[in-house]
Motif scaffolding. Structure first.
Motif, PDB file in Angstrom:
ATOM      1  N   THR A  22      25.367 -35.372  16.310  1.00  0.00           N
ATOM      2  CA  THR A  22      24.317 -34.311  16.455  1.00  0.00           C
ATOM      3  C   THR A  22      23.235 -34.064  15.472  1.00  0.00           C
ATOM      4  O   THR A  22      24.129 -33.894  14.075  1.00  0.00           O
ATOM      5  N   SER A  23      22.572 -33.325  15.472  1.00  0.00           N
ATOM      6  CA  SER A  23      21.721 -32.907  14.593  1.00  0.00           C
ATOM      7  C   SER A  23      22.026 -31.262  13.849  1.00  0.00           C
ATOM      8  O   SER A  23      22.545 -31.122  14.532  1.00  0.00           O
ATOM      9  N   SER A  24      21.063 -30.992  12.776  1.00  0.00           N
ATOM     10  CA  SER A  24      21.357 -29.771  12.574  1.00  0.00           C
ATOM     11  C   SER A  24      20.824 -28.984  13.705  1.00  0.00           C
ATOM     12  O   SER A  24      21.225 -28.073  13.534  1.00  0.00           O
ATOM     13  N   ALA A  25      20.012 -29.280  14.356  1.00  0.00           N
ATOM     14  CA  ALA A  25      19.010 -28.194  15.179  1.00  0.00           C
ATOM     15  C   ALA A  25      20.191 -27.958  16.181  1.00  0.00           C
ATOM     16  O   ALA A  25      19.956 -27.399  16.784  1.00  0.00           O
ATOM     17  N   THR A  26      20.587 -29.320  16.584  1.00  0.00           N
ATOM     18  CA  THR A  26      21.233 -28.813  17.569  1.00  0.00           C
ATOM     19  C   THR A  26      22.604 -28.468  17.343  1.00  0.00           C
ATOM     20  O   THR A  26      22.959 -27.163  18.183  1.00  0.00           O
ATOM     21  N   ASN A  27      23.644 -28.079  16.150  1.00  0.00           N
ATOM     22  CA  ASN A  27      24.308 -27.681  16.241  1.00  0.00           C
ATOM     23  C   ASN A  27      23.543 -26.394  15.788  1.00  0.00           C
ATOM     24  O   ASN A  27      24.485 -24.982  15.773  1.00  0.00           O
ATOM     25  N   ALA A  28      22.983 -26.064  15.424  1.00  0.00           N
ATOM     26  CA  ALA A  28      22.005 -24.783  15.340  1.00  0.00           C
ATOM     27  C   ALA A  28      22.156 -24.039  16.708  1.00  0.00           C
ATOM     28  O   ALA A  28      22.485 -23.137  16.797  1.00  0.00           O
ATOM     29  N   VAL A  29      21.713 -25.210  17.483  1.00  0.00           N
ATOM     30  CA  VAL A  29      22.067 -24.017  19.061  1.00  0.00           C
ATOM     31  C   VAL A  29      22.953 -24.132  19.905  1.00  0.00           C
ATOM     32  O   VAL A  29      23.132 -23.339  20.419  1.00  0.00           O
ATOM     33  N   VAL A  30      24.545 -25.332  19.613  1.00  0.00           N
ATOM     34  CA  VAL A  30      25.543 -24.590  19.898  1.00  0.00           C
ATOM     35  C   VAL A  30      26.408 -23.242  19.254  1.00  0.00           C
ATOM     36  O   VAL A  30      26.533 -23.164  19.661  1.00  0.00           O
ATOM     37  N   GLN A  31      25.797 -23.763  17.881  1.00  0.00           N
ATOM     38  CA  GLN A  31      26.036 -21.769  17.174  1.00  0.00           C
ATOM     39  C   GLN A  31      25.822 -21.347  17.869  1.00  0.00           C
ATOM     40  O   GLN A  31      26.602 -20.099  17.738  1.00  0.00           O
ATOM     41  N   ALA A  32      24.304 -20.826  18.255  1.00  0.00           N
ATOM     42  CA  ALA A  32      23.745 -19.945  18.628  1.00  0.00           C
ATOM     43  C   ALA A  32      24.056 -19.541  19.850  1.00  0.00           C
ATOM     44  O   ALA A  32      23.944 -18.332  20.757  1.00  0.00           O
ATOM     45  N   GLY A  33      24.303 -20.637  20.979  1.00  0.00           N
ATOM     46  CA  GLY A  33      25.125 -20.132  21.994  1.00  0.00           C
ATOM     47  C   GLY A  33      26.539 -19.404  21.924  1.00  0.00           C
ATOM     48  O   GLY A  33      27.188 -19.274  23.060  1.00  0.00           O
ATOM     49  N   LYS A  34      27.299 -19.135  21.249  1.00  0.00           N
ATOM     50  CA  LYS A  34      28.459 -19.105  21.034  1.00  0.00           C
ATOM     51  C   LYS A  34      28.229 -17.768  21.327  1.00  0.00           C
ATOM     52  O   LYS A  34      29.928 -16.889  22.469  1.00  0.00           O
ATOM     53  N   PRO A  35      27.260 -16.807  20.800  1.00  0.00           N
ATOM     54  CA  PRO A  35      27.515 -15.607  21.141  1.00  0.00           C
ATOM     55  C   PRO A  35      27.454 -15.492  22.831  1.00  0.00           C
ATOM     56  O   PRO A  35      28.200 -14.069  23.754  1.00  0.00           O
ATOM     57  N   TYR A  36      26.490 -16.398  23.325  1.00  0.00           N
ATOM     58  CA  TYR A  36      26.690 -16.310  25.065  1.00  0.00           C
ATOM     59  C   TYR A  36      27.299 -16.408  25.555  1.00  0.00           C
ATOM     60  O   TYR A  36      27.507 -15.701  26.305  1.00  0.00           O
ATOM     61  N   VAL A  37      28.541 -16.882  25.115  1.00  0.00           N
ATOM     62  CA  VAL A  37      29.352 -18.017  25.821  1.00  0.00           C
ATOM     63  C   VAL A  37      30.761 -16.949  25.666  1.00  0.00           C
ATOM     64  O   VAL A  37      31.623 -16.093  26.549  1.00  0.00           O
ATOM     65  N   GLN A  38      30.675 -16.266  24.771  1.00  0.00           N
ATOM     66  CA  GLN A  38      31.102 -14.539  24.334  1.00  0.00           C
ATOM     67  C   GLN A  38      31.085 -13.965  25.291  1.00  0.00           C
ATOM     68  O   GLN A  38      32.018 -13.199  25.639  1.00  0.00           O
ATOM     69  N   ALA A  39      29.529 -13.172  25.400  1.00  0.00           N
ATOM     70  CA  ALA A  39      29.325 -12.449  26.245  1.00  0.00           C
ATOM     71  C   ALA A  39      28.860 -12.652  27.945  1.00  0.00           C
ATOM     72  O   ALA A  39      29.223 -11.903  28.057  1.00  0.00           O
ATOM     73  N   SER A  40      29.604 -13.589  28.234  1.00  0.00           N
ATOM     74  CA  SER A  40      29.982 -13.990  29.022  1.00  0.00           C
ATOM     75  C   SER A  40      30.827 -13.665  29.671  1.00  0.00           C
ATOM     76  O   SER A  40      31.259 -12.740  30.689  1.00  0.00           O
ATOM     77  N   LEU A  41      32.306 -13.789  28.728  1.00  0.00           N
ATOM     78  CA  LEU A  41      33.878 -13.481  29.074  1.00  0.00           C
ATOM     79  C   LEU A  41      33.557 -11.882  29.159  1.00  0.00           C
ATOM     80  O   LEU A  41      34.088 -11.207  29.960  1.00  0.00           O
ATOM     81  N   GLU A  42      32.911 -11.509  28.158  1.00  0.00           N
ATOM     82  CA  GLU A  42      33.035 -10.572  28.294  1.00  0.00           C
ATOM     83  C   GLU A  42      32.394  -9.406  28.961  1.00  0.00           C
ATOM     84  O   GLU A  42      32.789  -8.037  30.079  1.00  0.00           O
ATOM     85  N   TRP A  43      31.092  -9.787  29.741  1.00  0.00           N
ATOM     86  CA  TRP A  43      30.959  -8.908  30.911  1.00  0.00           C
ATOM     87  C   TRP A  43      31.404  -9.736  32.217  1.00  0.00           C
ATOM     88  O   TRP A  43      31.103  -9.026  32.554  1.00  0.00           O
ATOM     89  N   GLN A  44      32.120 -10.761  32.380  1.00  0.00           N
ATOM     90  CA  GLN A  44      33.581 -10.775  33.526  1.00  0.00           C
ATOM     91  C   GLN A  44      34.379  -9.952  33.392  1.00  0.00           C
ATOM     92  O   GLN A  44      33.977  -9.034  34.316  1.00  0.00           O
ATOM     93  N   GLU A  45      34.599 -10.108  32.161  1.00  0.00           N
ATOM     94  CA  GLU A  45      35.920  -8.856  32.242  1.00  0.00           C
ATOM     95  C   GLU A  45      35.036  -7.072  32.359  1.00  0.00           C
ATOM     96  O   GLU A  45      36.565  -6.312  33.275  1.00  0.00           O
ATOM     97  N   GLU A  46      34.252  -6.646  32.341  1.00  0.00           N
ATOM     98  CA  GLU A  46      33.652  -5.348  32.944  1.00  0.00           C
ATOM     99  C   GLU A  46      33.525  -5.086  33.724  1.00  0.00           C
ATOM    100  O   GLU A  46      34.048  -4.403  34.668  1.00  0.00           O
ATOM    101  N   LEU A  47      32.934  -6.512  34.202  1.00  0.00           N
ATOM    102  CA  LEU A  47      32.480  -6.473  35.744  1.00  0.00           C
ATOM    103  C   LEU A  47      34.108  -6.780  36.105  1.00  0.00           C
ATOM    104  O   LEU A  47      34.302  -5.557  37.695  1.00  0.00           O
TER     105      LEU A  47
END
Length: 138
Positions: A22-47
């Motif tokens: 992986t390049s640093s750009a791919t790593n950046a995208v993976v790191q930036a995706g973490k809040p979306y995964v967390q939000a998806s789980l939080e969203w599901q729990e909320e619903l």
């Protein structure tokens, strides 16, 4: 470690297994995706919590209607239920919007921070100061 952190970490491991170089750009995208995964789980729990609460309220309405003595009581119960339901749906919409806003904000912030650190000195090449706008524009 929370369930959300476990899921985000699992996603990172899976992606690194699929893309070992992986390049640093791919790593950046993976790191930036973490809040979306967390939000998806939080969203599901909320619903799930919201739907459970609504089902309890609906059951209580039906019990109250069954115990009513006249049509005026039934109409009043239904009016109160509609008012409470509308308020609950509006409140829930606000909560879900806040979860999405928080995820977007954190995702962009992580992407920005990772991009800055991958540039070495923290500034885009050819500029004196890094800004979110300057990084997005390049």
């Amino acid at each position: 470690m929370s369930k959300q952190d476990d899921t985000a970490a699992g996603m990172a491991v899976a992606l690194s297994a699929l893309f070992p170089f992986t390049s640093s750009a791919t790593n950046a995208v993976v790191q930036a995706g973490k809040p979306y995964v967390q939000a998806s789980l939080e969203w599901q729990e909320e619903l799930v919590g919201f739907v459970s609460a609504r089902l309890r309220e609906d059951l209580e309405l039906h019990k109250s209607i069954a115990g009513s003595r006249n049509i005026a009581d039934v109409i009043k119960l239904q009016q109160d239920w509609v008012t409470a339901s509308m308020r609950a749906y509006l409140d829930e919409g606000g909560k879900l919007a806040e979860i999405a806003r928080h995820a977007a904000s954190n995702g962009v912030a992580l992407l920005y921070e990772t991009a800055q650190s991958s540039l070495g000195q923290g500034a885009p090449q050819g500029s004196g100061k890094a800004t979110r706008t300057s990084i997005a524009a390049e």
